[in-house]
Design a protein around this motif. Structure first.
Motif, short mmCIF file in Angstrom:
data_model
loop_
_atom_site.label_atom_id
_atom_site.label_comp_id
_atom_site.label_asym_id
_atom_site.label_seq_id
_atom_site.Cartn_x
_atom_site.Cartn_y
_atom_site.Cartn_z
N GLN A 1 0.79 -1.28 -0.06
CA GLN A 1 -0.22 -0.03 0.04
C GLN A 1 1.05 1.18 -0.05
OE1 GLN A 1 -3.41 -0.03 -0.19
NE2 GLN A 1 -3.27 -2.20 -0.24
N ASN A 2 2.13 1.25 0.08
CA ASN A 2 3.17 2.25 0.03
C ASN A 2 2.78 3.13 1.09
OD1 ASN A 2 4.28 1.31 -2.31
ND2 ASN A 2 4.04 3.26 -3.44
N THR A 3 2.48 2.48 2.25
CA THR A 3 2.13 3.20 3.68
C THR A 3 2.91 2.88 4.70
OG1 THR A 3 -0.19 3.23 2.53
CG2 THR A 3 0.10 3.83 4.93
N VAL A 4 3.08 3.90 5.33
CA VAL A 4 3.68 3.66 6.97
C VAL A 4 2.93 4.25 7.83
CG1 VAL A 4 5.62 4.58 8.45
CG2 VAL A 4 6.30 3.68 6.09
N TYR A 5 2.55 3.49 8.86
CA TYR A 5 2.04 3.98 9.98
C TYR A 5 2.55 4.24 11.17
CZ TYR A 5 -1.49 1.60 6.87
OH TYR A 5 -2.22 1.09 5.82
N LEU A 6 1.67 5.08 12.05
CA LEU A 6 2.38 5.51 13.32
C LEU A 6 1.27 5.19 14.39
CD1 LEU A 6 4.93 6.12 15.03
CD2 LEU A 6 4.04 8.50 14.97
N GLN A 7 1.11 4.10 14.87
CA GLN A 7 0.16 3.63 15.81
C GLN A 7 0.54 4.63 17.29
OE1 GLN A 7 -2.82 2.02 15.70
NE2 GLN A 7 -3.10 2.83 17.81
N MET A 8 -0.20 5.31 17.86
CA MET A 8 0.15 5.95 19.08
C MET A 8 -0.76 5.79 20.07
SD MET A 8 0.76 9.86 17.42
CE MET A 8 -0.55 10.15 17.09
N GLY A 9 -0.21 5.10 21.18
CA GLY A 9 -0.98 4.94 22.42
C GLY A 9 -0.65 5.61 23.54
N SER A 10 -1.31 5.72 24.62
CA SER A 10 -1.43 6.31 26.09
C SER A 10 -1.01 7.63 25.54
CB SER A 10 -0.20 5.33 26.70
OG SER A 10 -0.72 4.28 27.13
N LEU A 11 -1.64 8.29 24.87
CA LEU A 11 -1.25 9.59 24.40
C LEU A 11 -1.25 10.64 25.61
CD1 LEU A 11 -3.01 9.72 21.26
CD2 LEU A 11 -0.57 10.08 21.55
N LYS A 12 -0.24 11.38 25.62
CA LYS A 12 -0.09 12.60 26.70
C LYS A 12 -0.33 13.92 26.18
CE LYS A 12 3.48 9.56 28.72
NZ LYS A 12 4.79 9.58 29.36
N ALA A 13 -0.71 14.88 27.09
CA ALA A 13 -0.76 16.15 26.49
C ALA A 13 0.53 16.69 25.72
CB ALA A 13 -1.03 17.17 27.70
N GLU A 14 1.73 16.15 26.11
CA GLU A 14 2.87 16.61 25.59
C GLU A 14 3.28 16.08 24.22
OE1 GLU A 14 2.62 15.45 28.74
OE2 GLU A 14 4.08 14.00 29.20
N ASP A 15 2.44 15.17 23.82
CA ASP A 15 2.52 14.35 22.44
C ASP A 15 1.75 15.43 21.57
OD1 ASP A 15 1.78 11.29 23.95
OD2 ASP A 15 3.87 12.11 23.13
N THR A 16 1.14 16.47 21.78
CA THR A 16 0.51 17.49 21.29
C THR A 16 1.51 18.01 20.05
OG1 THR A 16 -1.29 17.81 22.67
CG2 THR A 16 -0.85 19.69 21.01
N ALA A 17 1.39 18.05 18.79
CA ALA A 17 2.27 18.58 18.08
C ALA A 17 1.80 18.24 16.27
CB ALA A 17 3.54 17.78 18.03
N THR A 18 2.33 18.96 15.54
CA THR A 18 2.10 18.64 14.13
C THR A 18 3.26 17.26 13.73
OG1 THR A 18 1.44 20.78 13.36
CG2 THR A 18 2.09 19.54 11.84
N TYR A 19 2.79 16.34 13.30
CA TYR A 19 3.50 15.24 12.85
C TYR A 19 3.74 15.14 11.41
CZ TYR A 19 2.91 13.50 17.62
OH TYR A 19 2.87 13.35 18.93
N TYR A 20 5.10 14.96 11.08
CA TYR A 20 5.48 15.01 9.77
C TYR A 20 6.30 13.63 9.30
CZ TYR A 20 5.33 19.91 10.09
OH TYR A 20 4.71 21.26 10.37
N CYS A 21 5.88 13.24 8.04
CA CYS A 21 6.53 11.93 7.73
C CYS A 21 7.66 12.43 6.68
CB CYS A 21 5.49 10.90 7.27
SG CYS A 21 4.43 11.16 5.89
N ALA A 22 8.68 11.58 6.52
CA ALA A 22 9.67 12.06 5.76
C ALA A 22 10.30 10.81 5.20
CB ALA A 22 10.89 12.97 6.24
N SER A 23 11.01 10.72 4.06
CA SER A 23 11.50 9.35 3.45
C SER A 23 12.87 9.74 2.94
CB SER A 23 10.65 9.18 2.43
OG SER A 23 11.00 7.74 1.64
N ARG A 24 13.71 8.58 2.80
CA ARG A 24 15.02 8.78 2.50
C ARG A 24 15.34 7.30 2.11
NH1 ARG A 24 19.44 7.29 5.75
NH2 ARG A 24 20.74 8.77 4.79
N TYR A 25 16.36 7.01 1.20
CA TYR A 25 16.70 5.74 0.67
C TYR A 25 17.22 4.91 1.93
CZ TYR A 25 18.89 2.04 -2.10
OH TYR A 25 19.08 0.91 -2.63
N GLY A 26 16.78 3.74 2.04
CA GLY A 26 17.70 2.74 2.68
C GLY A 26 17.36 2.73 4.29
N ARG A 27 18.35 3.34 4.92
CA ARG A 27 18.22 3.21 6.42
C ARG A 27 17.76 4.33 6.99
NH1 ARG A 27 22.01 4.46 10.35
NH2 ARG A 27 23.51 5.34 8.69
#
Length: 121
Positions: free
Chosen positions: A74-100
C-alpha cells in the motif's frame, strides 16, 4: 515524489490514534520513512523511523507507547500512538530517504505536509 500524512485529530489523554503516511513516486520498499513532530514554538523532533529492511528506531519519549509499521503493498507507513499525553500534542510529519532510517532530519530527502495531533488532558 509525494508523501501524504493523515490521521491527526483531537483526542483525550490516554487515548490512541493512528497516523498514516502514503508515499508515491518512488520504489517504496527500498526507502526508509521517519516520523517527526513539532510542537508550537519548539524544534522539530524525531519520533520514530523504519528502514527498508523493517528495522525500527524510536525516540525515548515514545518508546513502548508508539509503534511504527509499513505496508509495502500500500506504499504506506503507519504510526500507532497509544497512551497519548498532552506533551504529544504537535504537528506530525513523515519523511523519506533511501535505505536506512536516521534521526537527523535534514538527511531525509522528501517531506510530507503535517497532520496535527492535539491531546487534551
Amino acid at each position: 515524489v509525494q508523501l501524504q500524512a493523515s490521521g491527526g485529530g483531537v483526542v483525550q489523554a490516554g487515548d490512541s490514534l493512528r497516523l498514516s503516511c502514503v508515499v508515491s513516486g518512488l520504489d517504496f520498499s527500498t526507502y526508509a520513512v521517519g516520523w517527526y513532530r513539532q510542537a508550537p514554538g519548539k524544534e522539530r523532533d524525531f519520533v520514530a523511523g523504519m528502514s527498508s529492511n523493517d528495522a525500527t528506531d524510536y525516540a525515548a519519549s515514545v518508546k513502548d507507547r508508539f509503534t511504527i509499521s509499513r505496508d509495502n503493498a500500500q506504499n504506506t507507513v503507519y504510526l500507532q500512538m497509544g497512551s497519548l499525553k498532552a506533551e504529544d500534542t504537535a504537528t506530525y510529519y513523515c519523511a523519506s530517504r533511501y535505505g536506512r532510517t536516521v534521526r537527523v532530519g535534514p538527511l531525509y530527502s522528501v517531506w510530507g505536509q503535517g497532520t496535527l495531533v492535539t491531546v487534551s488532558s
